[in-house]
Motif scaffolding. Structure first.
Motif, PDB file in Angstrom:
ATOM      1  N   LEU A 174      34.896 -29.200  39.895  1.00 58.19           N
ATOM      2  CA  LEU A 174      35.279 -30.092  40.995  1.00 58.19           C
ATOM      3  C   LEU A 174      35.272 -29.359  42.337  1.00 58.19           C
ATOM      4  CD1 LEU A 174      38.125 -32.045  39.212  1.00 58.19           C
ATOM      5  CD2 LEU A 174      35.967 -33.014  40.045  1.00 58.19           C
ATOM      6  N   ARG A 175      35.734 -28.115  42.354  1.00 60.84           N
ATOM      7  CA  ARG A 175      35.712 -27.332  43.600  1.00 60.84           C
ATOM      8  C   ARG A 175      34.279 -27.037  44.038  1.00 60.84           C
ATOM      9  NH1 ARG A 175      40.606 -23.809  41.882  1.00 60.84           N
ATOM     10  NH2 ARG A 175      38.984 -22.526  41.000  1.00 60.84           N
TER      11      ARG A 175
ATOM     12  N   LYS B 275      31.664 -28.834  43.313  1.00 64.65           N
ATOM     13  CA  LYS B 275      31.153 -30.134  43.770  1.00 64.65           C
ATOM     14  C   LYS B 275      31.533 -30.366  45.232  1.00 64.65           C
ATOM     15  CE  LYS B 275      32.478 -34.825  43.440  1.00 64.65           C
ATOM     16  NZ  LYS B 275      33.485 -35.706  42.991  1.00 64.65           N
ATOM     17  N   ASP B 276      32.784 -30.108  45.582  1.00 63.16           N
ATOM     18  CA  ASP B 276      33.244 -30.289  46.958  1.00 63.16           C
ATOM     19  C   ASP B 276      32.528 -29.337  47.912  1.00 63.16           C
ATOM     20  OD1 ASP B 276      34.954 -32.290  46.128  1.00 63.16           O
ATOM     21  OD2 ASP B 276      36.713 -30.982  46.049  1.00 63.16           O
ATOM     22  N   ARG B 277      32.309 -28.107  47.466  1.00 62.69           N
ATOM     23  CA  ARG B 277      31.601 -27.129  48.303  1.00 62.69           C
ATOM     24  C   ARG B 277      30.168 -27.582  48.582  1.00 62.69           C
ATOM     25  NH1 ARG B 277      31.903 -21.847  49.980  1.00 62.69           N
ATOM     26  NH2 ARG B 277      29.920 -20.761  50.106  1.00 62.69           N
TER      27      ARG B 277
ATOM     28  N   LYS C 226      29.088 -30.630  48.511  1.00 63.37           N
ATOM     29  CA  LYS C 226      29.147 -31.822  49.365  1.00 63.37           C
ATOM     30  C   LYS C 226      29.210 -31.409  50.830  1.00 63.37           C
ATOM     31  CE  LYS C 226      31.585 -36.103  50.222  1.00 63.37           C
ATOM     32  NZ  LYS C 226      32.635 -37.011  49.791  1.00 63.37           N
ATOM     33  N   GLN C 227      30.009 -30.389  51.122  1.00 65.13           N
ATOM     34  CA  GLN C 227      30.139 -29.908  52.500  1.00 65.13           C
ATOM     35  C   GLN C 227      28.880 -29.191  52.975  1.00 65.13           C
ATOM     36  OE1 GLN C 227      33.587 -27.427  52.675  1.00 65.13           O
ATOM     37  NE2 GLN C 227      35.008 -29.122  52.390  1.00 65.13           N
TER      38      GLN C 227
ATOM     39  N   THR D  87      25.894 -36.112  47.240  1.00 66.37           N
ATOM     40  CA  THR D  87      26.850 -36.879  46.454  1.00 66.37           C
ATOM     41  C   THR D  87      26.658 -36.468  45.003  1.00 66.37           C
ATOM     42  OG1 THR D  87      26.709 -38.720  47.998  1.00 66.37           O
ATOM     43  CG2 THR D  87      27.609 -39.193  45.818  1.00 66.37           C
TER      44      THR D  87
END
Length: 65
Positions: free
Chosen positions: A44-45, A47-49, A51-52, A57
């Protein structure tokens, strides 16, 4: 029987994240080539990285070996 649950990242156009190194993202349509995570929180982390940094997506999906 010992089942190991791992996690993979899937883009919205159905490609898997294979590698991300020095700003280069490698994708594949093959789940066997996908980068696998042992921990859902780390997936999840990451994935967020992505995304930024890549404006992607992504979803976190289970991969059962």
């Amino acid at each position: 029987m010992n089942i190991t649950t791992e996690y993979v990242l899937l883009t919205d156009d159905q490609n898997y994240v294979v590698e991300y190194l020095i700003g280069e993202l490698v994708l594949s349509n093959s789940i066997t080539e996908a980068m696998k995570f042992n921990d859902e929180k780390i997936a999840l982390r990451f994935k967020d990285r992505l995304k930024q940094s890549c404006q992607l997506t992504l979803s976190v999906n289970t991969y059962i070996d």
